[in-house]
Design an enzyme around this catalytic site. Structure first.
Site, mmCIF file in Angstrom:
data_model
loop_
_atom_site.group_PDB
_atom_site.id
_atom_site.type_symbol
_atom_site.label_atom_id
_atom_site.label_comp_id
_atom_site.label_asym_id
_atom_site.label_seq_id
_atom_site.Cartn_x
_atom_site.Cartn_y
_atom_site.Cartn_z
ATOM 1 N N LYS A 1 0.854 -1.191 0.000
ATOM 2 C CA LYS A 1 0.000 0.000 0.000
ATOM 3 C C LYS A 1 0.878 1.224 0.000
ATOM 4 O O LYS A 1 1.997 1.202 0.532
ATOM 5 C CB LYS A 1 -0.878 0.027 1.255
ATOM 6 C CG LYS A 1 -2.129 0.861 1.092
ATOM 7 C CD LYS A 1 -3.188 0.104 0.303
ATOM 8 C CE LYS A 1 -4.530 0.767 0.318
ATOM 9 N NZ LYS A 1 -5.593 -0.165 -0.099
HETATM 10 P P1 NAD Z 1 -13.669 7.510 -2.455
HETATM 11 O O1 NAD Z 1 -12.703 8.588 -2.228
HETATM 12 O O2 NAD Z 1 -14.235 7.302 -3.807
HETATM 13 O O3 NAD Z 1 -14.904 7.684 -1.445
HETATM 14 C C1 NAD Z 1 -14.772 7.900 -0.063
HETATM 15 C C2 NAD Z 1 -16.090 8.457 0.421
HETATM 16 O O4 NAD Z 1 -16.070 8.536 1.849
HETATM 17 C C3 NAD Z 1 -16.400 9.868 -0.086
HETATM 18 O O5 NAD Z 1 -17.771 9.938 -0.439
HETATM 19 C C4 NAD Z 1 -16.128 10.741 1.137
HETATM 20 O O6 NAD Z 1 -16.891 11.932 1.122
HETATM 21 C C5 NAD Z 1 -16.587 9.798 2.229
HETATM 22 N N1 NAD Z 1 -16.086 10.150 3.556
HETATM 23 C C6 NAD Z 1 -14.848 10.553 3.927
HETATM 24 N N2 NAD Z 1 -14.830 10.817 5.245
HETATM 25 C C7 NAD Z 1 -16.086 10.579 5.694
HETATM 26 C C8 NAD Z 1 -16.716 10.678 6.962
HETATM 27 N N3 NAD Z 1 -16.048 11.083 8.042
HETATM 28 N N4 NAD Z 1 -18.004 10.341 7.049
HETATM 29 C C9 NAD Z 1 -18.701 9.934 5.966
HETATM 30 N N5 NAD Z 1 -18.171 9.835 4.752
HETATM 31 C C10 NAD Z 1 -16.884 10.150 4.627
HETATM 32 O O7 NAD Z 1 -12.983 6.184 -1.909
HETATM 33 P P2 NAD Z 1 -13.356 4.664 -2.224
HETATM 34 O O8 NAD Z 1 -12.480 4.183 -3.308
HETATM 35 O O9 NAD Z 1 -14.836 4.500 -2.324
HETATM 36 O O10 NAD Z 1 -12.838 3.985 -0.866
HETATM 37 C C11 NAD Z 1 -13.644 3.960 0.308
HETATM 38 C C12 NAD Z 1 -13.105 2.884 1.223
HETATM 39 O O11 NAD Z 1 -13.137 1.641 0.515
HETATM 40 C C13 NAD Z 1 -11.662 3.077 1.681
HETATM 41 O O12 NAD Z 1 -11.521 2.557 2.994
HETATM 42 C C14 NAD Z 1 -10.873 2.231 0.718
HETATM 43 O O13 NAD Z 1 -9.639 1.811 1.263
HETATM 44 C C15 NAD Z 1 -11.833 1.085 0.541
HETATM 45 N N6 NAD Z 1 -11.607 0.297 -0.679
HETATM 46 C C16 NAD Z 1 -11.735 0.857 -1.911
HETATM 47 C C17 NAD Z 1 -11.474 0.084 -3.040
HETATM 48 C C18 NAD Z 1 -11.640 0.621 -4.435
HETATM 49 O O14 NAD Z 1 -11.423 -0.157 -5.384
HETATM 50 N N7 NAD Z 1 -12.077 1.835 -4.617
HETATM 51 C C19 NAD Z 1 -11.081 -1.244 -2.891
HETATM 52 C C20 NAD Z 1 -10.977 -1.784 -1.622
HETATM 53 C C21 NAD Z 1 -11.236 -0.993 -0.509
#
Ligand code: NAD
Length: 417
Positions: A106
């Protein structure tokens, strides 16, 4: 976020909990609790006004026993060395639990990308790619998108690497745009696995996900796709939130319309006639399924005491502190752990890499079918581990499966003196 737990300590506690069910020697367990190496570096890049800025960046390579290190790159002010180490460990266990041939890695840069122009972000991303160049490679370490990064950043990293190496190597990075060697279905893959994991969990509990009420915290890539696909399965998404607040509509929201509203206004707030709701209220709503899809430590033990959902499916990485896990287990709330539920992203990244290596590209239908097979098989293996080990919760059962596979790979490789 509610809790302040150090995510790396959380990870180590999770490994200890699972190791108690295995007879792996202590030296091997210690190895499985720490990254193999961590790059910590300063990146200096030029701002549009000609001045220079220096920011902190990291790449952790946690474990490579089962294949190349694999994991995303995050741009967020909260990025720390310990956060990146924890996230790299979760990647190693995630790849093992869904049985894809990767280790875990990561990376992250401690910035708020909203503070920079696109040109500044490109210079910064290319500076990071240059720093990463000796560490990454198609068979070495394969980054991908994470919070606040996407196809655009992945394409910059790929282009920098290929230019410096004087080659074409689309498999050096995944999550690329389709025309740059990306895979069909990658953008939706994480949300898709969350929806599949929820469906399997409800089936296992003899319940139907159709008609279930759902709250989703975090409405980015993972959360918004999971919400739309759960809606397709007949569930009622009644509340969603992002960093600017949340909305609640007891009769159900249209997840795709909410996503469009967010695309236009940068926030879910103000959608239709839904009621405003705080993140804390959302996390403690009386719903059948709660999907935390924002960042780690969203739910600590105090908040967990007030959670009223029957099932939690973790779209985010590490959204529950270990104490919160214990509280939910005591309340018989089933938590489908992140390392399985959100593994769709890395699984389709793996498919993307396979396609890049073969220079032969699949249809979206094939990608989605293969993904469903991986997630359903992993869920069955998880339930088997939970029942045969009489594990205290699904997370420990998942770690037992993953650790067992990594230890097997390590044992079979022998020990280099
Ligand atoms: P992203 O940036 O697209 O979305 C994150 C969302 O969380 C946004 O809508 C943001 O406004 C919201 N957010 C941030 N702080 C917040 C809070 N305090 N309260 C409520 N909402 C809040 O990111 P993503 O890619 O959707 O990733 C989200 C999670 O999923 C992360 O933990 C990431 O590690 C995990 N994840 C993502 C992927 C991927 O392929 N995108 C894969 C595995 C895990």
């Amino acid at each position: 976020m509610a809790g302040q737990a150090n995510p790396f300590e959380s990870l180590q506690e999770q490994i200890d909990d699972a190791a108690a069910f295995l007879d792996a020697p202590q030296g091997v367990v210690t190895r499985l609790k720490n990254p193999e190496r961590v790059l910590e570096t300063n990146l200096t890049f030029e701002l549009d006004d000609g001045s220079l800025e220096t920011v902190r960046a990291y790449r952790s390579q946690f474990n490579g026993d089962r294949g190349p290190y694999k994991g995303g790159i995050r741009y967020h002010p909260g990025v720390t060395r310990d956060e990146v180490k924890a996230l790299s460990g979760w990647m190693a266990y995630k790849c093992a639990v869904v049985d894809i041939p990767y280790g875990g890695g990561k990376g992250g840069i401690a910035i708020d990308p909203a503070d920079y122009s696109e040109a500044e972000l490109e210079r910064l991303t290319r500076a990071f790619a240059t720093e990463l160049r000796p560490l990454i490679g198609e068979d070495r370490d394969i980054p991908a998108p994470d919070v606040n990064t996407g196809q655009r950043e992945m394409n910059w990293i790929k282009d920098t690497y290929e230019t410096l190496e004087n080659t074409t190597a689309p498999g050096v990075i995944t999550g690329k745009a389709l025309d740059s060697g990306g895979s069909e279905g990658r953008v939706e893959a994480t949300g898709r696995s969350v929806a599949l994991a929820a469906r399997e969990a409800f089936d296992w509990l003899d319940r139907d996900v159709a008609g279930a009420t759902i709250a989703v915290q975090g409405y980015g890539n993972a959360g918004s796709v999971a919400a739309a696909l759960l809606d397709d399965l007949g569930a009622d998404v009644v509340a969603v939130s992002d960093s600017s607040g949340g909305i609640h509509a007891p009769d159900g929201l249209d997840p795709r319309a909410v996503k469009n509203h967010k695309a236009e206004t940068r926030s879910v707030s103000g959608y239709g006639d839904a009621e405003p709701i705080t993140n804390e209220e959302l996390l403690t709503l009386d719903v059948d399924l709660l999907v935390p899809a924002a960042l780690e430590n969203a739910i600590d033990s105090d908040l967990a005491a007030d959670v009223r959902a029957d099932v939690v499916v973790e779209a985010a990485n590490g959204p529950l502190t270990p104490d919160a896990d214990d509280v939910l287990a005591d309340k018989d709330v089933y938590v489908v752990p992140d390392i399985l539920a959100n593994a769709g992203g890395v699984t389709v990244s793996y498919f993307e890499w396979v396609q890049n290596r073969q220079r032969f590209y699949w249809t979206e239908e094939r990608v989605n079918e293969e993904l469903e097979r991986v997630i359903v098989d992993a869920f069955d293996r998880l339930v088997d581990s939970y029942e045969t080990n009489e594990a205290p919760n699904l997370r420990t059962a998942a770690y037992v499966v993953a650790i067992d596979r990594i230890v097997d790979a390590y044992d079979q490789a022998g020990n280099w003196p």
